[in-house]
Design a protein around this motif. Structure first.
Motif, short mmCIF file in Angstrom:
data_model
loop_
_atom_site.label_atom_id
_atom_site.label_comp_id
_atom_site.label_asym_id
_atom_site.label_seq_id
_atom_site.Cartn_x
_atom_site.Cartn_y
_atom_site.Cartn_z
N VAL A 1 42.37 24.58 37.68
CA VAL A 1 41.30 23.71 38.18
C VAL A 1 41.80 22.28 38.13
O VAL A 1 42.21 21.79 37.06
CB VAL A 1 40.01 23.86 37.35
CG1 VAL A 1 38.99 22.80 37.75
CG2 VAL A 1 39.41 25.24 37.54
N ASP A 2 41.78 21.60 39.27
CA ASP A 2 42.20 20.19 39.36
C ASP A 2 43.60 19.99 38.79
O ASP A 2 43.89 19.01 38.10
CB ASP A 2 41.21 19.28 38.63
CG ASP A 2 39.82 19.34 39.25
OD1 ASP A 2 39.73 19.58 40.47
OD2 ASP A 2 38.83 19.12 38.52
N GLY A 3 44.49 20.94 39.06
CA GLY A 3 45.85 20.82 38.61
C GLY A 3 46.09 21.15 37.15
O GLY A 3 47.20 20.99 36.65
N GLU A 4 45.07 21.63 36.43
CA GLU A 4 45.18 21.96 35.01
C GLU A 4 45.09 23.47 34.83
O GLU A 4 44.20 24.12 35.38
CB GLU A 4 44.07 21.27 34.20
CG GLU A 4 44.10 19.76 34.25
CD GLU A 4 45.28 19.17 33.52
OE1 GLU A 4 45.86 19.90 32.68
OE2 GLU A 4 45.64 18.01 33.77
N VAL A 5 46.02 24.02 34.05
CA VAL A 5 46.03 25.45 33.74
C VAL A 5 45.17 25.69 32.51
O VAL A 5 45.25 24.94 31.53
CB VAL A 5 47.46 25.95 33.48
CG1 VAL A 5 47.45 27.43 33.12
CG2 VAL A 5 48.32 25.72 34.72
N PHE A 6 44.34 26.72 32.55
CA PHE A 6 43.51 27.04 31.39
C PHE A 6 43.33 28.55 31.29
O PHE A 6 43.54 29.29 32.24
CB PHE A 6 42.15 26.34 31.45
CG PHE A 6 41.23 26.86 32.52
CD1 PHE A 6 40.24 27.80 32.23
CD2 PHE A 6 41.33 26.41 33.83
CE1 PHE A 6 39.39 28.28 33.21
CE2 PHE A 6 40.49 26.87 34.82
CZ PHE A 6 39.52 27.81 34.51
N GLU B 1 45.14 31.77 38.97
CA GLU B 1 43.86 31.79 39.68
C GLU B 1 43.37 30.37 39.88
O GLU B 1 43.15 29.62 38.93
CB GLU B 1 42.82 32.59 38.91
CG GLU B 1 41.49 32.67 39.62
CD GLU B 1 40.48 33.51 38.87
OE1 GLU B 1 39.30 33.53 39.26
OE2 GLU B 1 40.89 34.16 37.88
N VAL B 2 43.20 29.95 41.15
CA VAL B 2 42.75 28.62 41.48
C VAL B 2 41.25 28.68 41.74
O VAL B 2 40.78 29.45 42.58
CB VAL B 2 43.49 28.08 42.73
CG1 VAL B 2 43.03 26.67 43.03
CG2 VAL B 2 44.99 28.12 42.50
N VAL B 3 40.48 27.87 40.99
CA VAL B 3 39.03 27.87 41.10
C VAL B 3 38.62 26.59 41.82
O VAL B 3 38.93 25.50 41.37
CB VAL B 3 38.36 27.94 39.72
CG1 VAL B 3 36.85 27.96 39.87
CG2 VAL B 3 38.84 29.17 38.97
N GLU B 4 37.96 26.73 42.99
CA GLU B 4 37.47 25.60 43.74
C GLU B 4 35.99 25.79 43.98
O GLU B 4 35.50 26.90 44.10
CB GLU B 4 38.21 25.46 45.08
CG GLU B 4 39.72 25.26 44.92
CD GLU B 4 40.41 25.20 46.28
OE1 GLU B 4 39.71 25.39 47.30
OE2 GLU B 4 41.64 24.97 46.30
N SER B 5 35.26 24.69 44.07
CA SER B 5 33.82 24.77 44.32
C SER B 5 33.44 23.64 45.24
O SER B 5 33.99 22.53 45.18
CB SER B 5 33.03 24.68 43.02
OG SER B 5 33.30 23.47 42.36
N GLU B 6 32.46 23.89 46.12
CA GLU B 6 31.94 22.86 47.01
C GLU B 6 30.50 23.19 47.32
O GLU B 6 30.08 24.35 47.32
CB GLU B 6 32.77 22.80 48.28
CG GLU B 6 32.82 24.11 49.05
CD GLU B 6 33.70 23.99 50.29
OE1 GLU B 6 33.61 24.86 51.15
OE2 GLU B 6 34.47 23.00 50.38
N ALA B 7 29.70 22.15 47.55
CA ALA B 7 28.28 22.32 47.85
C ALA B 7 28.13 22.89 49.26
O ALA B 7 28.91 22.60 50.16
CB ALA B 7 27.55 21.00 47.72
N VAL B 8 27.07 23.71 49.44
CA VAL B 8 26.79 24.31 50.74
C VAL B 8 25.38 23.95 51.15
O VAL B 8 24.56 23.59 50.32
CB VAL B 8 26.97 25.84 50.70
CG1 VAL B 8 28.43 26.18 50.45
CG2 VAL B 8 26.09 26.45 49.67
#
Length: 352
Positions: A37-42, A345-352
């Protein structure tokens, strides 16, 4: 030191084994892929997994020394001779040089350690804290053991079942002193409670409905309640008398950490130099380097990722043959896109 039973000159084999620290038991976890998320691995673990991992340390306390910390040998010797524990605890360093981690083997020993009235070892004073997975060594936790006096409490309420209920709004009951437990002093009850010093203390409560002739208004006297500052998360002063922002009232951990992060040795009370060579000298691996390394191993046309050869050097859980894919879900008018790229796993979110 191993106790000698039966007056024999040599300790038994069982005593020797009990005195040697044993390896912690292994815990089986299901494999999972790292997330980005945002270039950070977790990595994420469930609450049940975290709870299972804390069973080994559930009877542990942290001793935060106010000034100079004695040597570990001095701490172990003092605990063995003065605390009266039923078994030998494991005493070890923590990241902050002033902190000592003491892991007890039973709840009775844990209660003794947390509720000691005189908190000093060879003239060095400390504050005991209950350890938890979210324990922050830089800050001083607001939950502290405090001795409370209930003046004039009738002796029929001295039983622990009553005291547990009466202390419910004050804190977590730990234990009462011997005169209260044996009812040899009946002018009031004295007990140790784990109190949240960040909240206003309760000055009194009622036994029975207020105002009735048969009811009793019980005063609460706090003997050792420290002041706590919610701004800098430190004890000894409150927010009104705080001299500045967080960091000015530190306990000496931050400067030590800065030295350790730079690779400089840190002296701890003449016990030699501590160096975090393993963590400090380890090369930093970025997400871009991890992805490029994966591409070199899998090839540009491959649709699967093999992180097993990288797991030993990068600390990543081995994930073999994980297909690249994308999953879209919509929660609370937010579109969440989970996409597996190069084993992450890349997690992205955006408003719909």
């Amino acid at each position: 030191m191993v106790a000698i039973k039966g007056g024999s000159s040599q300790p038994s084999f069982a005593d020797l084994v009990a005195a040697v620290p044993q390896p912690i038991p292994e815990m089986v976890l299901a494999p999972r892929i790292p997330k980005l998320v945002d270039g950070e691995v977790f990595f994420q673990f469930t609450k049940e997994e975290i709870a299972r991992s804390t069973k080994l340390c559930r009877f542990s306390v942290v001793l935060k020394f106010l000034k100079q910390r004695p040597s570990l040998d001095a701490v172990r010797s003092f605990i063995h001779s003065r605390w009266g524990l039923s078994s030998t605890p494991v005493v070890s360093f923590m990241w902050c040089p002033r902190n000592v981690f003491v892991r007890m083997m039973s709840e009775a020993d844990f209660t003794k350690a947390l509720s000691r009235e005189v908190c000093e070892i060879n003239g060095s004073f400390y504050r005991p804290f209950r350890w938890s997975p979210d324990f922050d060594e830089d800050a001083k936790p607001s939950r502290v053991p405090v001795w409370v006096y209930l003046p004039g409490l009738p002796p029929n309420f001295y039983q622990e079942s009553f005291l547990n209920i009466l202390m419910m709004l004050i804190g977590s009951f730990i234990r009462c002193d011997n005169p209260t437990r044996c009812a040899t002093r009946t002018d009031g009850a004295r007990l140790c409670v784990e109190v949240d010093a960040a909240k206003p203390p309760l000055s009194h409560f009622w036994i029975g409905a207020p105002g009735l002739p048969s009811s009793r208004k019980q005063e609460v006297i706090y003997e050792t309640l420290p002041a706590y500052c919610n701004s800098c998360k430190m004890q000894g002063h409150n927010s009104q008398t705080c001299r500045g922002k967080s960091g000015q009232h530190g306990n000496g951990c931050k400067g030590t950490k800065d030295k350790q992060e730079k690779g400089q040795p840190v002296a701890v009370n003449g016990e030699g130099m501590k160096e975090k060579e393993t963590e400090i000298n380890r090369p930093v691996v970025s997400v871009e380097n991890m992805q490029s390394s994966v591409k070199e191993q899998t090839g540009p046309e491959s649709t699967t990722v093999d992180l097993c050869p990288l797991s030993a050097s990068m600390g990543v859980i081995p994930i073999c043959e994980e297909p690249v894919g994308m999953v879209e879900t919509q929660k609370n008018n937010v579109l969440v896109i989970n996409q597996v790229e190069n084993g992450v796993e890349v997690v992205e979110s955006e408003a719909v």
